[in-house]
Design an enzyme around this catalytic site. Structure first.
Site, PDB file in Angstrom:
ATOM      1  N   TRP A   1       0.842  -1.209   0.000  1.00 17.16           N
ATOM      2  CA  TRP A   1       0.000   0.000   0.000  1.00 17.16           C
ATOM      3  C   TRP A   1       0.868   1.246   0.000  1.00 17.16           C
ATOM      4  CZ3 TRP A   1      -4.331  -1.125  -1.883  1.00 17.16           C
ATOM      5  CH2 TRP A   1      -5.023  -2.283  -1.522  1.00 17.16           C
TER       6      TRP A   1
ATOM      7  N   LYS B   1     -12.373  -1.825   6.550  1.00 18.80           N
ATOM      8  CA  LYS B   1     -11.594  -2.766   7.356  1.00 18.80           C
ATOM      9  C   LYS B   1     -12.079  -2.786   8.809  1.00 18.80           C
ATOM     10  CE  LYS B   1      -8.462  -3.252   3.912  1.00 18.80           C
ATOM     11  NZ  LYS B   1      -7.755  -2.143   3.281  1.00 18.80           N
TER      12      LYS B   1
ATOM     13  N   ASP C   1      -1.691   6.817   6.435  1.00 20.98           N
ATOM     14  CA  ASP C   1      -2.730   5.910   5.944  1.00 20.98           C
ATOM     15  C   ASP C   1      -3.045   4.931   7.075  1.00 20.98           C
ATOM     16  OD1 ASP C   1      -4.245   3.915   4.788  1.00 20.98           O
ATOM     17  OD2 ASP C   1      -2.852   3.479   3.143  1.00 20.98           O
TER      18      ASP C   1
END
Ligand SMILES: *Cc1c(COP(=O)(O)O)cnc(C)c1O
Length: 354
Positions: free
Chosen positions: A99, A190, A166
């Site tokens: 990511w 999530k 993030d």
């Protein structure tokens, strides 16, 4: 039938949250209308979005300097929006996984990217603390939890440079001093809500530095001015986030969740380390409390283990396609009993094949 849901995302949410949002999809607040049938500019929805905003601020203990946005395009769009809004020349990034890597790739479209640490050559198995943030960069970007290999940052540098983080896979999972960050983003699917919505938390004053023209949807300032209703937002995901945040508050907030999450992950890591059939490849100090990855030492037993999981209603354990092995995602809503159940089955597996 009890199902043990270890999915990485979209993933498990509190049962009461699912039940309440299902009810509201049928009949929102006794209006006789579905949550999906009311205007995003109606008082009903304004009340929802305002409540969600204040819950985020309260749960994270944020001060008045911050704006809360609920945007679309996933965390993935933030990989572009962050540099578009914040980068003049140069930014510093930590490469702690896939990511982070994607964020770096997009940032390179807007200027120079200085990578302060990359775990790539070591399969992202640890996160260094030995880096220095240069003075001339516009911001420093990091990923608090690497969802794919299962590492988590437990140290954030002290710096006058704005920190952008993030937090897609560990937002609301632990208590931090969130005011040390200038911008936090997290996609909801999530640990918070349904897919299709991203929470963005911004310290307003960092947005004054860039003068260039930014396309409206990509401009944080325009979203702030419009209170996240520049266009039709993801009403369902925002509503469900509100319910999850209420659940978090009722439980006692982030410090309680942190204790529970640590307990769950410690139990599971202990078993993986003890059990002769499994191993974890992450340096202990950097192991994630959200995504616990592990491998079978004897690969030929994979089918046996997979079949056992299937039979026992253990779902979502398959590792990310880029990393392989197994991954137990143990987000806020996953009960301790599911972790204990998995451990029991790992023990049984060891006994059977020893
Ligand atoms: C899942 C994830 C993303 C991507 O989120 P999308 O909503 O699919 O764009 C980004 N960063 C991290 C850390 C993630 O876990």
């Amino acid at each position: 039938m009890k199902i043990h849901n270890f999915n990485a995302g979209p993933s498990i949410l509190p049962k009461q949250v699912i039940q309440q949002s299902a009810k509201s999809v049928i009949n929102y607040n006794k209006t006789g209308l579905s949550l999906l049938e009311i205007s995003h500019r109606s008082n009903h929805f304004i009340e929802i979005i305002e409540k969600t905003t204040s819950l985020v601020k309260r749960v994270m203990n944020l001060n008045e300097e911050y704006s809360i946005l609920f945007l679309q395009g996933g965390a993935t769009l933030q990989f572009t929006m962050v540099p578009y809004n914040l980068m003049k020349n140069k930014a510093a990034y930590l490469d702690t996984g896939i990511w982070a890597n994607k964020a770096i790739k997009e940032a390179k479209n807007f200027g120079k990217v200085k990578i302060l640490f990359s775990g790539k050559e070591n399969n992202y198995s640890f996160i260094s603390k030995n880096y220095k943030i240069p003075n001339q960069v516009d911001y420093f970007h990091c990923t608090s939890n690497n969802t794919i290999v299962g590492t988590q940052m437990n140290f954030f540098p002290k710096t006058s440079i704005p920190i952008v983080c993030d937090m897609s896979s560990d937002i609301f999972s632990r208590k931090l001093n969130f005011c040390q960050f200038s911008l936090i983003y997290a996609s909801a699917q999530k640990n918070v809500s349904s897919a299709g919505m991203t929470i963005v938390i911004i310290k307003k004053k960092i947005l004054d530095k860039i003068k260039k023209k930014i396309p409206s949807y990509l401009d944080y300032k325009i979203h702030i001015k419009n209170n996240s209703i520049l266009n039709t937002p993801n009403v369902f995901s925002i509503y469900t986030s509100m319910l999850t945040l209420e659940w978090i508050e009722k439980k006692g907030g982030l410090s309680i969740l942190e204790i529970e999450n640590k307990k769950k992950s410690q139990l599971l890591y202990e078993e993986i380390d003890r059990n002769n059939f499994f191993e974890n490849k992450i340096q202990k100090k950097d192991r994630s409390n959200m995504n616990v990855t592990f491998f079978l030492k004897k690969k030929y037993l994979e089918n046996e283990f997979n079949n056992m999981c299937k039979k026992e209603n253990i779902v979502g354990l398959k590792g990310h396609r880029s990393f392989g092995g197994y991954r137990a995602s143990i987000y806020n809503a996953l009960p301790l009993e599911s972790v204990q159940f998995l451990i029991e089955k790992m023990k049984k597996f060891e006994k059977k094949f020893s």
